[in-house]
Design a protein around this motif. Structure first.
Motif, mmCIF file in Angstrom:
data_model
loop_
_atom_site.group_PDB
_atom_site.id
_atom_site.type_symbol
_atom_site.label_atom_id
_atom_site.label_comp_id
_atom_site.label_asym_id
_atom_site.label_seq_id
_atom_site.Cartn_x
_atom_site.Cartn_y
_atom_site.Cartn_z
ATOM 1 N N VAL A 284 0.995 -1.381 0.074
ATOM 2 C CA VAL A 284 0.291 0.089 -0.159
ATOM 3 C C VAL A 284 1.167 1.324 0.435
ATOM 4 C CG1 VAL A 284 -2.161 1.319 1.222
ATOM 5 C CG2 VAL A 284 -2.194 -1.028 0.957
ATOM 6 N N ALA A 285 1.626 1.485 1.108
ATOM 7 C CA ALA A 285 2.958 2.096 0.876
ATOM 8 C C ALA A 285 3.637 3.130 -0.611
ATOM 9 C CB ALA A 285 4.003 2.581 2.067
ATOM 10 N N ILE A 286 4.063 1.702 -1.232
ATOM 11 C CA ILE A 286 4.406 1.830 -2.572
ATOM 12 C C ILE A 286 2.859 2.316 -3.558
ATOM 13 C CG2 ILE A 286 5.885 0.753 -4.594
ATOM 14 C CD1 ILE A 286 7.053 -0.557 -2.613
ATOM 15 N N GLY A 287 2.526 2.145 -3.351
ATOM 16 C CA GLY A 287 1.305 2.717 -3.992
ATOM 17 C C GLY A 287 0.719 3.815 -4.352
ATOM 18 N N LEU A 288 0.804 3.941 -2.808
ATOM 19 C CA LEU A 288 0.039 5.541 -2.157
ATOM 20 C C LEU A 288 1.741 6.473 -3.191
ATOM 21 C CD1 LEU A 288 -1.395 5.239 1.440
ATOM 22 C CD2 LEU A 288 -2.182 5.796 -0.341
ATOM 23 N N MET A 289 2.426 6.127 -2.718
ATOM 24 C CA MET A 289 3.730 6.679 -3.364
ATOM 25 C C MET A 289 3.919 6.740 -5.128
ATOM 26 S SD MET A 289 6.698 6.407 -0.889
ATOM 27 C CE MET A 289 7.033 4.903 -0.779
ATOM 28 N N ARG A 290 3.080 6.056 -5.213
ATOM 29 C CA ARG A 290 2.403 6.379 -6.651
ATOM 30 C C ARG A 290 3.443 5.703 -7.698
ATOM 31 N NH1 ARG A 290 0.107 10.609 -4.770
ATOM 32 N NH2 ARG A 290 2.135 12.104 -6.753
ATOM 33 N N ASP A 291 4.813 4.837 -7.074
ATOM 34 C CA ASP A 291 5.833 4.432 -7.939
ATOM 35 C C ASP A 291 6.657 5.710 -8.020
ATOM 36 O OD1 ASP A 291 4.546 2.191 -7.202
ATOM 37 O OD2 ASP A 291 4.273 1.437 -9.387
ATOM 38 N N LEU B 222 9.813 7.339 -7.267
ATOM 39 C CA LEU B 222 11.288 7.671 -6.342
ATOM 40 C C LEU B 222 10.881 8.966 -5.585
ATOM 41 C CD1 LEU B 222 13.872 5.267 -8.793
ATOM 42 C CD2 LEU B 222 12.822 4.445 -6.555
ATOM 43 N N TYR B 223 11.139 9.885 -6.512
ATOM 44 C CA TYR B 223 11.136 11.714 -6.022
ATOM 45 C C TYR B 223 10.750 11.529 -4.669
ATOM 46 C CZ TYR B 223 10.612 16.373 -4.897
ATOM 47 O OH TYR B 223 10.989 17.762 -4.321
ATOM 48 N N ILE B 224 9.104 11.324 -4.840
ATOM 49 C CA ILE B 224 8.089 10.586 -3.462
ATOM 50 C C ILE B 224 9.078 9.648 -2.510
ATOM 51 C CG2 ILE B 224 5.722 10.218 -2.678
ATOM 52 C CD1 ILE B 224 4.636 11.487 -5.408
ATOM 53 N N ALA B 225 9.137 8.592 -3.219
ATOM 54 C CA ALA B 225 9.497 8.249 -1.459
ATOM 55 C C ALA B 225 11.199 8.505 -0.732
ATOM 56 C CB ALA B 225 10.143 6.756 -2.183
ATOM 57 N N ARG B 226 11.765 9.318 -1.344
ATOM 58 C CA ARG B 226 13.157 9.693 -1.529
ATOM 59 C C ARG B 226 13.123 10.733 -0.416
ATOM 60 N NH1 ARG B 226 15.404 9.186 -7.067
ATOM 61 N NH2 ARG B 226 16.631 6.898 -6.435
ATOM 62 N N ILE C 184 10.007 11.483 0.957
ATOM 63 C CA ILE C 184 9.276 10.778 2.228
ATOM 64 C C ILE C 184 10.817 10.453 3.579
ATOM 65 C CG2 ILE C 184 8.190 9.388 3.949
ATOM 66 C CD1 ILE C 184 5.824 8.990 0.719
ATOM 67 N N VAL C 185 11.568 9.360 2.705
ATOM 68 C CA VAL C 185 12.637 9.268 3.264
ATOM 69 C C VAL C 185 13.211 10.616 4.220
ATOM 70 C CG1 VAL C 185 15.416 8.147 3.010
ATOM 71 C CG2 VAL C 185 13.467 7.218 2.438
ATOM 72 N N ARG C 186 14.335 12.069 3.568
ATOM 73 C CA ARG C 186 14.267 13.172 3.775
ATOM 74 C C ARG C 186 13.364 13.231 4.841
ATOM 75 N NH1 ARG C 186 15.792 13.343 -1.496
ATOM 76 N NH2 ARG C 186 14.056 14.587 -1.799
ATOM 77 N N HIS C 187 12.364 13.593 4.729
ATOM 78 C CA HIS C 187 11.512 14.347 5.638
ATOM 79 C C HIS C 187 12.026 12.963 7.310
ATOM 80 C CE1 HIS C 187 8.138 15.519 7.553
ATOM 81 N NE2 HIS C 187 7.853 14.607 7.924
ATOM 82 N N LEU C 188 11.674 12.164 7.192
ATOM 83 C CA LEU C 188 11.615 11.193 8.178
ATOM 84 C C LEU C 188 13.671 10.999 8.748
ATOM 85 C CD1 LEU C 188 9.781 8.710 7.388
ATOM 86 C CD2 LEU C 188 8.965 9.610 9.161
#
Length: 87
Positions: free
Chosen positions: A42-49, A51-55, A57-61
């Motif tokens: 679900v997390a990957i789906g919410l990020m729409r695959d 990588l910019y969004i995933a990175r 989120i990681v930077r934010h955390l």
């Protein structure tokens, strides 16, 4: 180990319950990437695959993980006191 034989999520490592594995695939190419637990899928789906969004989120955390003093005391959520204690 082949992805079909995996008994644990490929991202978080948690074991699958009965019938709880989800097949992760690229929505553009259809290529199967592996087996994930429900949450990671679900997390990957919410990020729409994306990588910019995933990175992002990681930077934010990471920012708030390593700069806990930047969070106002009234902004702490239940469980986030782990950050103050060094996890």
């Amino acid at each position: 180990e082949r992805w079909k034989d995996r008994k644990h999520c490929m991202t978080c490592g948690r074991p699958f319950g009965k019938g709880k594995a989800h097949i992760d695939h690229c929505h553009v190419s259809g290529v199967i990437r592996g087996k994930l637990c429900y949450r990671c899928n679900v997390a990957i789906g919410l990020m729409r695959d994306d990588l910019y969004i995933a990175r992002s989120i990681v930077r934010h955390l990471e920012y708030f993980r390593y700069n806990p003093d930047m969070v106002e005391p009234d902004m702490w959520c239940e469980g986030e006191d782990k950050i103050k204690d060094g996890f």
